[in-house]
Design an enzyme around this catalytic site. Structure first.
Site, PDB file in Angstrom:
ATOM      1  NE  ARG A   1      -3.562  -2.426   2.466  1.00 58.43           N
ATOM      2  CZ  ARG A   1      -3.252  -3.711   2.315  1.00 58.43           C
ATOM      3  NH1 ARG A   1      -1.982  -4.072   2.216  1.00 58.43           N
ATOM      4  NH2 ARG A   1      -4.194  -4.627   2.256  1.00 58.43           N
ATOM      5  CB  THR A   2       3.482   2.514   2.279  1.00 59.37           C
ATOM      6  OG1 THR A   2       2.690   2.219   3.426  1.00 59.37           O
ATOM      7  CG2 THR A   2       4.198   3.835   2.491  1.00 59.37           C
TER       8      THR A   2
ATOM      9  CG  HIS B   1       3.714   4.165   8.680  1.00 58.27           C
ATOM     10  ND1 HIS B   1       3.895   5.012   7.602  1.00 58.27           N
ATOM     11  CD2 HIS B   1       3.247   2.990   8.160  1.00 58.27           C
ATOM     12  CE1 HIS B   1       3.551   4.379   6.490  1.00 58.27           C
ATOM     13  NE2 HIS B   1       3.159   3.161   6.805  1.00 58.27           N
TER      14      HIS B   1
ATOM     15  NE  ARG C   1       7.121   0.858   5.048  1.00 56.87           N
ATOM     16  CZ  ARG C   1       5.885   0.366   5.117  1.00 56.87           C
ATOM     17  NH1 ARG C   1       5.664  -0.915   4.908  1.00 56.87           N
ATOM     18  NH2 ARG C   1       4.874   1.164   5.394  1.00 56.87           N
TER      19      ARG C   1
ATOM     20  CE  LYS D   1      25.832  -5.668  -6.839  1.00 61.33           C
ATOM     21  NZ  LYS D   1      26.154  -4.892  -8.068  1.00 61.33           N
TER      22      LYS D   1
END
Length: 307
Positions: A58-59, A136, A108, A86
């Site tokens: 969703r985000t 959030h 995020r 890496k």
């Protein structure tokens, strides 16, 4: 009105005036999203990078849609195939991306504070799309906007946040936003999922869902985050549903005009029964739609404010 802060790390960064300005801007962009032509050129020539170190549906997708509807060039970076896998550090990733002159980064990350640290090494703006169990903020804003759209007044509004408070950055951001706007917040769940730190947030704590249902104007259900839990914090999912799941019997105890919210993804049969997830009092898909509008508003206000 433009936001005073060039970045958004948490709801704590925002004033009440900022929050209401975001809501008003989101109303405009929701209308745009519902029109036949869903795009404008407000951010034409701007580059937005979505940098998600944790999975999201969703985000991430709503930020992508938001940026594209405003005419921005949107880059989705896949961490699983990037240099981060890496061994490149977050700081070196920031410096590398900064050399490409992007205008805004949506991040995020599993570590609290990662978006703020990232911002120190880039010239563009940064929006926190969820950092660890810290905050959030965009979810809290879309939750608040969804309540705002119902016409309910925030002052003395009774809101219950139910479920996995311990692991929820949504809960923290929602509490900050709702308290700023004058609402009363009650946290509900097993004692093992509501740590003592929340006593200092100015909220009520209740371990029996049936005690509060008839008093609440808003019920916000949180997903049980099994992926973040080590030792089991309750006996079983079935037992959690028996004590804290919203089912048909509990729905009858609620106010007729109370609304049911969920940040998603839902665990049907755990925090919410199959039937209640589709009842007329739920506004869960409204939250999804409002997520695009709120993120459009933030992209516009933050990028415009930086100029």
């Amino acid at each position: 009105m433009l936001l005073k802060n060039r970045n958004l790390f948490g709801i704590k960064d925002l004033s009440v005036e900022d929050i209401m300005a975001i809501f008003e801007k989101a109303k405009e962009f929701k209308a745009l999203s519902r029109s036949k032509i869903k795009k404008n050129s407000l951010l034409r020539g701007k580059t937005v990078v979505n940098l998600f170190f944790e999975n999201s549906t969703r985000t991430r997708s709503s930020f992508e849609i938001a940026g594209k509807r405003l005419g921005a060039d949107v880059i989705n970076m896949s961490v699983s195939t990037s240099s981060i896998k890496k061994g490149e550090s977050l700081i070196d990733t920031a410096k590398t991306l900064d050399a490409m002159k992007a205008d805004l980064y949506v991040i995020r990350h599993s570590q609290a504070g990662a978006p703020k640290m990232f911002s120190k090494y880039v010239s563009g703006q940064v929006i926190n799309a969820g950092d660890g169990v810290h905050e959030h903020p965009t979810q809290a804003l879309l939750d608040g906007f969804t309540i705002y759209e119902t016409g309910k007044k925030f002052k003395d509004l009774n809101v219950a946040i139910i479920g996995d408070i311990l692991h929820s950055r949504v809960a923290r951001s929602d509490i900050y936003l709702l308290k700023k706007l004058g609402a009363n917040v009650t946290l509900v769940g097993p004692a093992t999922l509501i740590p003592d730190e929340f006593k200092s947030f100015g909220v009520e704590i209740e371990n029996n869902l049936d005690n509060i249902l008839g008093k609440m104007d808003v019920i916000n259900l949180l997903r049980i985050q099994l992926e973040r839990q080590g030792d089991s914090l309750f006996p079983s999912l079935d037992e959690y549903h028996n004590f804290f799941g919203l089912n048909d019997e509990r729905l009858k105890k609620m106010k007729e005009d109370a609304i049911i919210m969920h940040p998603g993804p839902m665990n049907r049969g755990v925090e919410i029964s199959f039937d209640v997830a589709d009842c007329k009092q739920q506004v869960i898909l409204d939250q999804v739609e409002n997520g695009v509008a709120i993120r459009m508003a933030l992209l516009a206000l933050i990028i415009e404010g930086s100029e």
